[in-house]
Design an enzyme around this catalytic site. Structure first.
Site, PDB file in Angstrom:
ATOM      1  CB  SER A  11       6.869   2.206  11.979  1.00  0.00           C
ATOM      2  OG  SER A  11       8.093   2.459  11.354  1.00  0.00           O
ATOM      3  N   GLY A  12       3.362   2.284  10.891  1.00  0.00           N
ATOM      4  CA  GLY A  12       2.012   2.105  11.435  1.00  0.00           C
ATOM      5  C   GLY A  12       1.537   0.677  11.225  1.00  0.00           C
ATOM      6  CG  ASP A  34       6.108   6.392  12.275  1.00  0.00           C
ATOM      7  OD1 ASP A  34       5.403   5.569  11.654  1.00  0.00           O
ATOM      8  OD2 ASP A  34       5.661   7.488  12.702  1.00  0.00           O
ATOM      9  NE  ARG A  83     -10.124   4.734   1.794  1.00  0.00           N
ATOM     10  CZ  ARG A  83     -10.967   4.088   1.008  1.00  0.00           C
ATOM     11  NH1 ARG A  83     -12.112   4.641   0.661  1.00  0.00           N
ATOM     12  NH2 ARG A  83     -10.688   2.881   0.566  1.00  0.00           N
ATOM     13  NE  ARG A  89      -8.235   3.375  -2.025  1.00  0.00           N
ATOM     14  CZ  ARG A  89      -9.315   2.692  -2.384  1.00  0.00           C
ATOM     15  NH1 ARG A  89     -10.276   3.278  -3.066  1.00  0.00           N
ATOM     16  NH2 ARG A  89      -9.438   1.411  -2.064  1.00  0.00           N
ATOM     17  CG  ASN A  96      -1.316  10.963   3.180  1.00  0.00           C
ATOM     18  OD1 ASN A  96      -1.028  11.287   4.338  1.00  0.00           O
ATOM     19  ND2 ASN A  96      -2.117   9.948   2.914  1.00  0.00           N
ATOM     20  CB  THR A 120       1.330   7.045   1.121  1.00  0.00           C
ATOM     21  OG1 THR A 120       2.272   6.572   2.080  1.00  0.00           O
ATOM     22  CG2 THR A 120       0.561   8.214   1.703  1.00  0.00           C
ATOM     23  NE  ARG A 152      -8.894  -5.121  -0.542  1.00  0.00           N
ATOM     24  CZ  ARG A 152      -8.501  -3.893  -0.257  1.00  0.00           C
ATOM     25  NH1 ARG A 152      -8.560  -2.941  -1.161  1.00  0.00           N
ATOM     26  NH2 ARG A 152      -8.060  -3.599   0.955  1.00  0.00           N
ATOM     27  CG  HIS A 176      -5.697   1.784  -4.992  1.00  0.00           C
ATOM     28  ND1 HIS A 176      -6.179   0.497  -4.938  1.00  0.00           N
ATOM     29  CD2 HIS A 176      -5.649   2.203  -3.713  1.00  0.00           C
ATOM     30  CE1 HIS A 176      -6.403   0.177  -3.679  1.00  0.00           C
ATOM     31  NE2 HIS A 176      -6.098   1.186  -2.912  1.00  0.00           N
TER      32      HIS A 176
HETATM   33  P1  A3D Z   1      -1.069   4.138   9.930  1.00  0.00           P
HETATM   34  O1  A3D Z   1      -1.210   2.953  10.781  1.00  0.00           O
HETATM   35  O2  A3D Z   1      -1.701   5.426  10.381  1.00  0.00           O
HETATM   36  O3  A3D Z   1       0.500   4.398   9.697  1.00  0.00           O
HETATM   37  C1  A3D Z   1       0.997   5.526   9.073  1.00  0.00           C
HETATM   38  C2  A3D Z   1       2.265   5.907   9.805  1.00  0.00           C
HETATM   39  O4  A3D Z   1       2.855   7.011   9.118  1.00  0.00           O
HETATM   40  C3  A3D Z   1       2.034   6.343  11.264  1.00  0.00           C
HETATM   41  O5  A3D Z   1       2.791   5.530  12.145  1.00  0.00           O
HETATM   42  C4  A3D Z   1       2.494   7.799  11.281  1.00  0.00           C
HETATM   43  O6  A3D Z   1       3.144   8.179  12.486  1.00  0.00           O
HETATM   44  C5  A3D Z   1       3.480   7.816  10.109  1.00  0.00           C
HETATM   45  N1  A3D Z   1       3.722   9.135   9.579  1.00  0.00           N
HETATM   46  C6  A3D Z   1       2.864  10.189   9.452  1.00  0.00           C
HETATM   47  N2  A3D Z   1       3.513  11.247   8.931  1.00  0.00           N
HETATM   48  C7  A3D Z   1       4.789  10.856   8.704  1.00  0.00           C
HETATM   49  C8  A3D Z   1       5.928  11.496   8.181  1.00  0.00           C
HETATM   50  N3  A3D Z   1       5.885  12.773   7.787  1.00  0.00           N
HETATM   51  N4  A3D Z   1       7.066  10.782   8.085  1.00  0.00           N
HETATM   52  C9  A3D Z   1       7.125   9.504   8.494  1.00  0.00           C
HETATM   53  N5  A3D Z   1       6.089   8.833   9.017  1.00  0.00           N
HETATM   54  C10 A3D Z   1       4.923   9.506   9.105  1.00  0.00           C
HETATM   55  O7  A3D Z   1      -1.605   3.854   8.443  1.00  0.00           O
HETATM   56  P2  A3D Z   1      -1.538   2.468   7.620  1.00  0.00           P
HETATM   57  O8  A3D Z   1      -0.231   1.836   7.821  1.00  0.00           O
HETATM   58  O9  A3D Z   1      -2.784   1.704   7.886  1.00  0.00           O
HETATM   59  O10 A3D Z   1      -1.681   3.057   6.130  1.00  0.00           O
HETATM   60  C11 A3D Z   1      -0.641   3.815   5.558  1.00  0.00           C
HETATM   61  C12 A3D Z   1      -1.048   4.418   4.226  1.00  0.00           C
HETATM   62  O11 A3D Z   1      -1.321   3.373   3.291  1.00  0.00           O
HETATM   63  C13 A3D Z   1      -2.312   5.293   4.262  1.00  0.00           C
HETATM   64  O12 A3D Z   1      -2.117   6.439   3.446  1.00  0.00           O
HETATM   65  C14 A3D Z   1      -3.364   4.386   3.634  1.00  0.00           C
HETATM   66  O13 A3D Z   1      -4.415   5.120   3.019  1.00  0.00           O
HETATM   67  C15 A3D Z   1      -2.551   3.665   2.613  1.00  0.00           C
HETATM   68  N6  A3D Z   1      -3.122   2.393   2.130  1.00  0.00           N
HETATM   69  C16 A3D Z   1      -2.981   2.145   0.790  1.00  0.00           C
HETATM   70  C17 A3D Z   1      -3.477   0.982   0.255  1.00  0.00           C
HETATM   71  C18 A3D Z   1      -3.316   0.713  -1.192  1.00  0.00           C
HETATM   72  O14 A3D Z   1      -3.745  -0.303  -1.682  1.00  0.00           O
HETATM   73  C19 A3D Z   1      -2.646   1.681  -2.049  1.00  0.00           C
HETATM   74  C20 A3D Z   1      -4.127   0.055   1.078  1.00  0.00           C
HETATM   75  C21 A3D Z   1      -4.251   0.334   2.430  1.00  0.00           C
HETATM   76  C22 A3D Z   1      -3.737   1.518   2.956  1.00  0.00           C
END
Ligand code: A3D
Length: 320
Positions: A11-12, A34, A83, A89, A96, A120, A152, A176
């Site tokens: 829920s980030g 989360d 990141r 990545r 992860n 992720t 993009r 990706h």
């Molecule tokens: P962020 O805002 O840090 O949210 C991640 C959430 O995961 C946080 O709230 C953490 O508390 C929670 N978390 C961590 N460990 C656990 C766990 N074991 N169980 C449940 N929740 C957990 O990150 P974000 O929302 O910006 O990004 C999330 C992921 O998406 C990252 O790995 C990024 O690299 C990835 N991402 C992928 C793309 C693609 O196009 C594939 C694009 C952008 C981001």
């Protein structure tokens, strides 16, 4: 008919944006999950309080226990770490992968009939591991990357041509990462392929090459600007398009990280390819002809994903 139940595992930044979009589009009720206590509850309550203003009906539950996702129709997984500037990545793999193991177990126990969209990173390896950890059918687990990468590409092309983004299609194949393969000959403006637009004087090959490279570096460009994390608006929109196509059986043709079993000469790996997403999950994988140069780029991308899967299998030997 009861509303759909959509579980957001993580829920980030992306998870919160997804939760808001699901309400605005009335796609269903939302469970925000989360490990951080208070974050999913706080975001859920905040969004629920916006519903009277925006005029949508959806229930929001914030949770720190997997039980809350019970019976979910769709799970969108963003749990883990994003990141920071200077990181690739692939640097996220070790942390992860452990998260995917927990998430996979949670989905297996409480939402075995869900359509699962993994976001992720490193995406192609994480979705490969998540499918195995969850034990769900391969066509019900996929990864979001291609919709974002092509969005993009489309944005940069629409800017270059000064036309509506709606009339620009973009085709991106492969993993990706820095080796993704934006295919210019399958990308168009209102059906006119990009190489024809070069001939028509709309742009030059050099400019097109620069756009292709900017697309490949699209994630890093945002990380460099934000400094504290990675992109979240466009990634959330992209996953919503996939979830909506599943829930409404739209059968949209969308690129996603799908399980390949011989298609494109690839076996037992998740790689970005064009697919049809409908009520059956990933219902079809579309195999297009690649020319020699494209095949070479695709093979390079597949090799890079294979390396990441191997690194995962070294950490978690039950993966194969
Ligand atoms: P962020 O805002 O840090 O949210 C991640 C959430 O995961 C946080 O709230 C953490 O508390 C929670 N978390 C961590 N460990 C656990 C766990 N074991 N169980 C449940 N929740 C957990 O990150 P974000 O929302 O910006 O990004 C999330 C992921 O998406 C990252 O790995 C990024 O690299 C990835 N991402 C992928 C793309 C693609 O196009 C594939 C694009 C952008 C981001």
């Amino acid at each position: 008919m009861a509303r759909n139940k959509i579980a957001l595992i993580g829920s980030g930044m992306i998870g919160g944006t997804l939760a808001h979009m699901i309400g605005l589009k009335e796609l269903g009720d939302v469970v925000l999950f989360d490990i951080a206590d208070g974050i999913p509850q706080g975001k859920g309550l905040d969004i629920a309080e916006s519903a009277p203003v925006d005029g949508f009906d959806a229930k929001y539950v914030g949770a720190n226990s997997y039980e809350a996702i019970k019976g979910a129709d769709v799970c969108i997984v963003t749990a883990g770490v994003p990141r920071k500037p200077g990181m690739s990545r692939d640097d996220l793999l070790g942390i992860n992968l452990k998260v995917m193991e927990q998430v996979g177990a949670g989905i297996k126990k409480y939402a075995p009939d869900a359509f699962v969209i993994c976001i992720t990173n490193p995406l192609d390896a994480m979705v490969w591991a998540l499918q195995q950890f969850s034990g769900l059918p391969k066509n019900k687990v996929c990864g979001m990357a291609g919709v974002l990468d092509s969005a993009r590409f489309r944005h940069f092309l629409a800017e270059e041509f000064d036309v509506s983004v709606e009339d620009v299609t973009g085709f991106v194949l492969g993993g990706h990462g820095d080796t993704m393969v934006p295919l210019t000959r399958y990308s168009t403006v209102a059906g006119i392929p990009l190489p024809d637009l070069v001939k028509m004087g709309w742009t030059t090959k050099e400019k097109l090459d620069a756009i292709v490279q900017r697309t490949r570096d699209g994630g890093a460009e945002i990380v460099g600007l934000l400094k504290t994390g990675s992109a979240y608006y466009a990634p959330a929109s992209s996953a919503i398009a996939m979830a909506e196509s599943y829930l409404k059986d739209k059968k949209r043709v969308l690129p996603c990280a799908a399980h390949l079993n011989g298609q494109y000469g690839v076996k037992n790996m998740y790689v970005g390819v064009p697919t049809v997403i409908g009520a059956g999950g990933v219902e079809r994988i579309i195999e297009i002809d690649l020319n020699k140069t494209e095949q070479k780029m695709f093979d390079k991308s597949v090799a890079s994903v294979a390396g990441l899967c191997e690194a995962c299998a070294n950490i978690a030997p039950n993966l194969k």
